[in-house]
Design an enzyme around this catalytic site. Structure first.
Site, short mmCIF file in Angstrom:
data_model
loop_
_atom_site.label_atom_id
_atom_site.label_comp_id
_atom_site.label_asym_id
_atom_site.label_seq_id
_atom_site.Cartn_x
_atom_site.Cartn_y
_atom_site.Cartn_z
N GLU A 63 0.72 -1.28 -0.13
CA GLU A 63 -0.02 0.05 0.05
C GLU A 63 0.83 1.15 0.01
O GLU A 63 0.39 2.43 -0.50
CB GLU A 63 -1.16 -0.04 0.94
CG GLU A 63 -2.09 -0.96 1.10
CD GLU A 63 -1.64 -2.47 1.54
OE1 GLU A 63 -0.53 -2.53 1.98
OE2 GLU A 63 -2.57 -3.34 1.79
N PHE A 125 -10.60 -7.30 14.88
CA PHE A 125 -9.79 -7.72 13.82
C PHE A 125 -9.48 -6.82 12.82
O PHE A 125 -10.22 -6.08 11.98
CB PHE A 125 -10.19 -9.22 13.24
CG PHE A 125 -9.03 -9.53 12.02
CD1 PHE A 125 -7.71 -9.98 12.65
CD2 PHE A 125 -9.58 -9.48 10.81
CE1 PHE A 125 -6.85 -10.46 11.55
CE2 PHE A 125 -8.63 -10.12 9.84
CZ PHE A 125 -7.32 -10.36 10.34
N GLN A 126 -8.12 -6.31 12.76
CA GLN A 126 -7.65 -5.24 11.75
C GLN A 126 -8.30 -4.01 11.72
O GLN A 126 -8.52 -3.37 11.04
CB GLN A 126 -7.80 -5.77 10.41
CG GLN A 126 -7.16 -7.01 9.88
CD GLN A 126 -6.93 -7.34 8.34
OE1 GLN A 126 -7.98 -7.16 7.76
NE2 GLN A 126 -5.88 -7.63 8.12
N LYS A 175 -17.20 -0.86 7.04
CA LYS A 175 -17.58 -1.91 6.01
C LYS A 175 -19.07 -2.05 5.93
O LYS A 175 -19.86 -2.49 4.93
CB LYS A 175 -17.10 -3.30 6.64
CG LYS A 175 -17.39 -4.59 5.47
CD LYS A 175 -16.34 -5.76 6.02
CE LYS A 175 -16.61 -6.86 5.09
NZ LYS A 175 -15.88 -8.09 5.39
N MET A 479 24.30 8.42 1.18
CA MET A 479 24.05 10.11 1.76
C MET A 479 24.39 9.69 3.28
O MET A 479 25.17 10.82 4.05
CB MET A 479 22.67 10.38 1.49
CG MET A 479 22.61 11.85 2.20
SD MET A 479 23.54 13.05 1.33
CE MET A 479 22.66 13.85 0.07
#
Ligand SMILES: Cc1ncc(C[n+]2csc(CCOP(=O)(O)OP(=O)(O)O)c2C)c(N)n1
Length: 567
Positions: A63, A125-126, A175, A479
């Site tokens: 993502e 969950f999530q 959802k 760097m």
């Protein structure tokens, strides 16, 4: 999966499910591309996608890539890029890309699925409080609470993303609302904000500029975002003022313009940094005056009165003292100033300030090194089309690219400037290529940053996007190694980094891979890459311990810059 999908269709033909309304809202906003990755909390939206074939969904590999792709897309398409992620880990993976877009004023609309309302606040969950996470890195974040609000909220997200100073907006959709139904609505577009220009500030600014003996303009990203290139050139010519550029301002004025003074700041052109210190009036347009630009603030432009033009009033006076503040779109302000200003000439001053303009010279040692990085950047420039996009990652190669690409076409340099997010280049290049499919798009990355998001090669292959990824491979997190060498007594700690065989890796993904170990292979190989009609990777084994010069030491004044030591 935490909840089951309601398999029943919409109860009434005049209503649609929330998931369908998401697609309708995107269409109404003019969006036809989504960069996304599915999951439990977005399953209803994914289920709706096939019914909306005008929406092209690009399946990313992570993502973070979706957010950077939306960013690259927005920079090129000049409208918001859309990314879509599921709740929890999908949303947290977006965060770096959203933060980068926020720092660089890039309009993206991020849509996240959220657990159903009945589960929210229960450590489901999530479940993640994505609004809480992105509050400081978005212009606004919405949690949709009713299915009827889905369309108007998405419409509003698009207008907020583009209004004033652009930036990211997030819309979190539980959802259960994606599965619920509501009538389709066509929300009216927001009325455009009316800008009131402060005429007396414009008069004050014009007076200062007309009386200036050593005027200097600093062009920031705001000039490019406002597409005010022509007005910038006209004003600079009218008052005969050299134009210095911030990293994201590069290309606001073509680098072959006689008034283009190159980049200022930490890795800026020495003569340009000196000119900033000598100027008596500075017109800063569309920039934040951040620390990479100013160096030690108390020593920045100490002889100058600063006129600051920015569309975001919170930027004015934040980092540098301002004599005149103009809160406006860069183009509007430049046009108003042009109308007020007489033509002036500053031949001697211009000669000093632009003496070492444009790209820094190469030095003779570079002939003795097999693949010194700066000639490599120039070779990329030659292999690419004149109007190519260059998307740079973060590190030494980013500065070599900024210094040596010689940007003559407008708006062709994309980079994560404010956040400095390694891993930006390849996904942002994919977004740019999607926005302009016929364009020549070159991602330039170090071997560290390339390894952060190289999996997005899979996306480029699946979508048949001919992005070219050139890796300036020095075997170091260059760097950081440079700072260890210069500012930490040369103690090298955890900066040597190994790489996979990029040719085999590209091959494994179904892309073309090239390696360049000798100078005499460089032009030929880059030409072969330029001719690829699919994605390709070029692994260029550059000099391992080259440094970026000049460099202003951390906390130092721009005048204290360390120039390249003789070899
Ligand atoms: C995500 C992220 N982690 C760490 C850093 C700190 N950082 C800045 S430049 C750099 C080294 C980059 O190395 P490489 O990609 O090989 O490019 P090079 O400097 O060698 O050109 C690091 C680690 C960062 N900018 N972004």
């Amino acid at each position: 999966m935490a909840t089951m999908i309601d398999p029943s269709g919409p109860p009434d033909p005049a209503t649609q499910r929330g998931s369908q309304l998401v697609c309708e809202a995107l269409r109404d906003a003019g969006a036809d591309i989504i960069f996304g990755y599915p999951g439990g909390a977005t399953l209803p939206i994914y289920d709706a996608l096939p019914d909306h074939p005008w929406l092209r969904h690009i399946l990313v590999r992570h993502e973070q890539g979706a957010a950077h792709m939306a960013d690259g897309y927005a920079r090129v398409a000049r409208r918001p890029g859309v990314c879509l992620a599921t709740s929890g880990p999908g949303a947290t993976n977006l965060v770096t890309g959203i933060a980068s877009a926020y720092m660089d004023s890039i309009p993206i609309v991020a849509i996240t699925g959220q657990v159903s309302r009945a589960l929210m606040g229960r450590d489901a969950f999530q479940e993640t409080d994505v609004l809480g996470m992105v509050a400081p890195i978005t212009k606004h974040a919405f949690l949709v609470q009713r299915v009827e609000d889905i369309q108007p909220t998405i419409a509003r997200a698009f207008s907020i993303a583009m209004a004033g100073r652009p930036g990211p907006v997030l819309v979190d959709i539980p959802k259960d609302l994606q599965n619920a139904s509501a009538p389709v609505r066509r929300p009216a577009a927001d009325a455009p904000a009316v800008a009131f220009l402060d005429e007396s500030a414009l008069d004050d600014a014009a007076r200062l500029l007309a009386d200036a003996e050593r005027p200097l303009i600093i062009a920031g990203h705001g000039v490019r975002l406002a597409r005010a290139h022509a007005l910038l050139a006209e004003l600079a010519r009218r008052i005969d003022a050299p134009v210095a550029h911030t990293l994201l301002g590069l290309g606001a004025l073509s680098e072959d313009d006689p008034l283009a003074a190159g980049m200022l700041g930490m890795h800026g052109v020495p003569a340009t940094n000196r000119a900033v210190n000598a100027a008596d009036v500075i017109l800063g347009v569309g920039l934040r005056f951040d620390d990479r630009v100013t160096g030690k603030v108390s020593a920045f432009a100490s002889r100058a009165k600063i006129i600051h033009v920015d569309i975001d009033s919170t930027q004015i006076g934040k980092n540098v003292p301002t004599a005149v503040a103009i809160v406006a779109d860069a183009g509007v302000a430049l046009a108003a100033l042009i109308a007020r200003l007489p033509a002036r000439e500053h031949v001697t001053w211009r000669g000093q300030a632009v003496a070492a303009r444009s790209r820094p010279r190469l030095v003779s040692y570079e002939d003795q090194v097999e693949l010194a990085p700066r000639p490599v950047v120039r070779a990329i420039r030659e292999a690419a089309r004149l109007d190519a996009y260059f998307v740079s990652d973060v590190g030494q190669h980013q500065m070599w690219a900024a210094q040596h690409l010689g940007l003559v076409a407008h708006d062709r340099y994309l980079t994560s400037a404010g956040l400095g997010a390694m891993g930006y280049a390849l996904p942002a290049a994919i977004g740019a290529q999607v926005a302009d499919p016929g364009a020549d798009v070159w991602a330039i990355a170090g071997d560290g940053g390339a390894q952060m998001t190289i999996h997005e090669l899979g996306t480029a292959v699946q979508e048949g996007l001919p992005v070219k990824l050139v890796i300036l491979n020095n075997g170091y997190l260059g760097m950081v190694r440079q700072w260890q060498q210069l500012f930490f007594n040369g103690r090298i700690s955890q900066t040597p980094i190994s790489s996979p065989d990029y040719v085999k890796l590209a091959d494994a993904y179904g892309a073309r891979g090239f390696v360049v170990e000798r100078r005499n292979e460089l032009a030929r190989t880059l030409a072969a890459a330029a001719a690829c009609d699919g994605p390709c990777v070029v692994d260029v084994r550059i000099e391992r311990e080259a440094n970026v010069w000049p460099i202003v030491p951390p906390g130092g004044a721009n005048a204290e810059l360390i120039e390249e030591p003789a070899r």
